[in-house]
Every structure is written in C-alpha cells, then in structure tokens.
Design an enzyme around this catalytic site. Sequence first.
Site, short mmCIF file in Angstrom:
data_model
loop_
_atom_site.label_atom_id
_atom_site.label_comp_id
_atom_site.label_asym_id
_atom_site.label_seq_id
_atom_site.Cartn_x
_atom_site.Cartn_y
_atom_site.Cartn_z
N SER A 50 0.79 -1.24 0.00
CA SER A 50 0.00 0.00 0.00
C SER A 50 0.82 1.28 0.00
CB SER A 50 -0.94 0.01 1.20
OG SER A 50 -2.06 -0.75 0.89
N LYS A 53 0.35 3.45 -2.90
CA LYS A 53 -0.82 4.34 -3.01
C LYS A 53 -0.40 5.81 -2.98
CE LYS A 53 -3.92 0.82 -1.20
NZ LYS A 53 -4.48 0.15 -0.05
N TYR A 177 -3.86 -2.02 -10.33
CA TYR A 177 -3.74 -1.85 -8.86
C TYR A 177 -2.83 -2.93 -8.25
CZ TYR A 177 -5.11 -2.11 -3.95
OH TYR A 177 -5.08 -2.20 -2.58
N TYR A 229 -4.41 3.32 7.93
CA TYR A 229 -5.75 2.75 8.06
C TYR A 229 -6.37 3.14 9.40
CZ TYR A 229 -3.19 -0.08 4.75
OH TYR A 229 -2.38 -0.48 3.75
N VAL A 247 1.14 -3.74 3.86
CA VAL A 247 1.09 -5.03 4.56
C VAL A 247 2.35 -5.89 4.34
CG1 VAL A 247 -1.42 -5.25 4.78
CG2 VAL A 247 -0.29 -6.11 2.73
N1 GLU Z 1 -2.45 -5.43 -2.18
C1 GLU Z 1 -3.03 -5.34 -0.87
C2 GLU Z 1 -4.51 -5.44 -0.97
O1 GLU Z 1 -5.10 -4.77 -1.77
C3 GLU Z 1 -2.58 -4.03 -0.24
C4 GLU Z 1 -2.95 -3.99 1.17
C5 GLU Z 1 -2.05 -3.15 2.04
O2 GLU Z 1 -0.83 -3.04 1.86
O3 GLU Z 1 -2.62 -2.58 2.94
O4 GLU Z 1 -5.13 -6.19 -0.27
#
Ligand code: GLU
Length: 298
Positions: A50, A53, A177, A229, A247
């Site tokens: 993430s 992002k 994505y 988050y 993650v």
């Molecule tokens: N590729 C992961 C998902 O979409 C990213 C989640 C993350 O790093 O929080 O579930």
Amino acid sequence: MAQAPERGVPAGYIAPLAAVDSARFGIAIVTADGREFAGGDGDMTFSIQSISKVFALTLALGVAGDQLWTRVGVEPSGTAFNSIVQLEHEQGIPRNPFINAGAIVVTDVLLGRHEPREAIGEMLRFVRMLAGDKDIFVDETVARAEEETGFRNLALANYMRAFGNLRRPVEQVLGVYFHHCALAMSCRQLARAGRYLMTGGRHPETGHSIVSARRARRINALMLTCGHYDGSGEFAFRVGLPGKSGVGGGILTIVPGVASIAVWSPGLNERGNSQLGTFALERLVHRTGWSIFDPRPG
Ligand code: GLU
C-alpha cells in the site's frame, strides 16, 4: 514457525508475503542535504504494497487535478484497509485515497485511456525516476497471487462501479492496482523515492517540480491522517509524522524539510502496520525531535 510476539505476524493472505523471513529489519534515511544512511536489511527488496498508493495518488493528481477530490474523500476511515461498510452510506465515494477502495479509484484515473500495460509502465517509470534507480521492478509472482485471491478488492471495485465511480472495466483497474502494490523496493530506494515529499514537491537531484508545494503538503497531510488505516491515530500519537504503511511490513515516513525515512519489518500489528517498524520510528523521533509536533529551532 513461532513468531516472537513483539515482532508481530507477517501478512499471510498470499503465499509470497507469508514466506518472507519475519526476522528481517531494515531502515534507510535520506536527509534534505543529501546524506544517506542505511542499516540492517536496508538494501533488501520487499513488497511495498500500500505504500504504492502514495505514488499512485501523486500521478493521478497530475492527470485529474483537484477534480480527483470529487471522486475520493480526504477523511480518515477508522475502518480496515479493505473495508466495504462505508461505501454504501457514502454512495461509492471512498473516504480517502489510502484505503483500498480509494486507491482503486485513483488507479482508474491513472488508467485513463491507457492500456493496463502502459499504465503499469508509467507507474514503474515514475517510481524509478523518483528514486533515481532503474533497478526497481514489479514482482509478478506477488501480482499474480493478489489477482488469484483478490475477492474483496473485486467486491469493492464492482460496488463502486455500480455507483458510477469507476470508468474502466473492473478487471483492468484491479490488474493495474495489483501490479503497483507488487512493486519491490528496498528501504533505500523507498526513502529516495519519498524525497519530493520532504522538499515541497521538488526532485532533489534534478530540481524539477514533481508536484506543487501545495500538493506535497496535502499528500503529507493525508499520510498523517489516513496513512495507517484504522491505526492512523495511533501512528500520529506515537511517531507524529506523515507515514504510509503497507502489509509487506514497510513504512515510508516524511520529516518535511528534514528527511525521508523508510523502515521495513514484516511482522504486523493487529491493524496491519509493521510492529517493529513503528517502534523503530518512535525511538528515532524520540532521539531526534523530528516529530512535526516537536518545536522547530528558531
Ligand atoms: N495489495 C493489498 C490489498 O489490496 C494491499 C494492502 C495493504 O498493503 O494494505 O489487499
């Protein structure tokens, strides 16, 4: 293998992440005056997940400008990274660009009129340019594993498409994505890639403007309020810096005007943020007075 509790538990939702050695720890710091420090496994690549992002948002703002904010909000979600509950109340407009739903809309913007392959290539070129490093790559094994197990992300994307907040076919948006989440980078590469957020939007080597100072400030603000988050409040409380976690166990943290920092340790806390990484940043900020809430000299 039994996990030491203080290290947290690595993500287990796809095999390539579950297989990473939980004893790894890396850190890299790049300062505004160009010095670089790396320690531990700071040169070992990991899945940035993430953290991508942040780079996707930066590129998408270049495409859509402030119109992007009609399709994605700027409020902390207080829910898990892959939560669907708020989307119904908020008519398919995700709370912020750093939860999965928000990043999926951002990716739809990036896709624009491109073919998925071109959009992935653009993202890869952008991150390589930011880091000044042509060796950064997308880990196809991770991207494929995400695609095979991405049922929640499919649900989020379909739900937003039903509200008209996704323009391109769901499979294409998710393909892009998953590929940007699968970028493999080391702490050093990541800290370098984050430099434009410490310098008010300028690339420190070329002097080119990556984003305006106002956009850099806003991206930092979103990282502070939404970058972890439903653990964003706790990260602000303990570290007090804009940061984005993934993650894979990485965290990119910005000390505006001072440093860009990346840490990596695969074990996660219960909110999906690196346990040891957060602890290391907390200690670093305590020793340096680098929190944005510490008084600045002068
Ligand atoms: N590729 C992961 C998902 O979409 C990213 C989640 C993350 O790093 O929080 O579930």
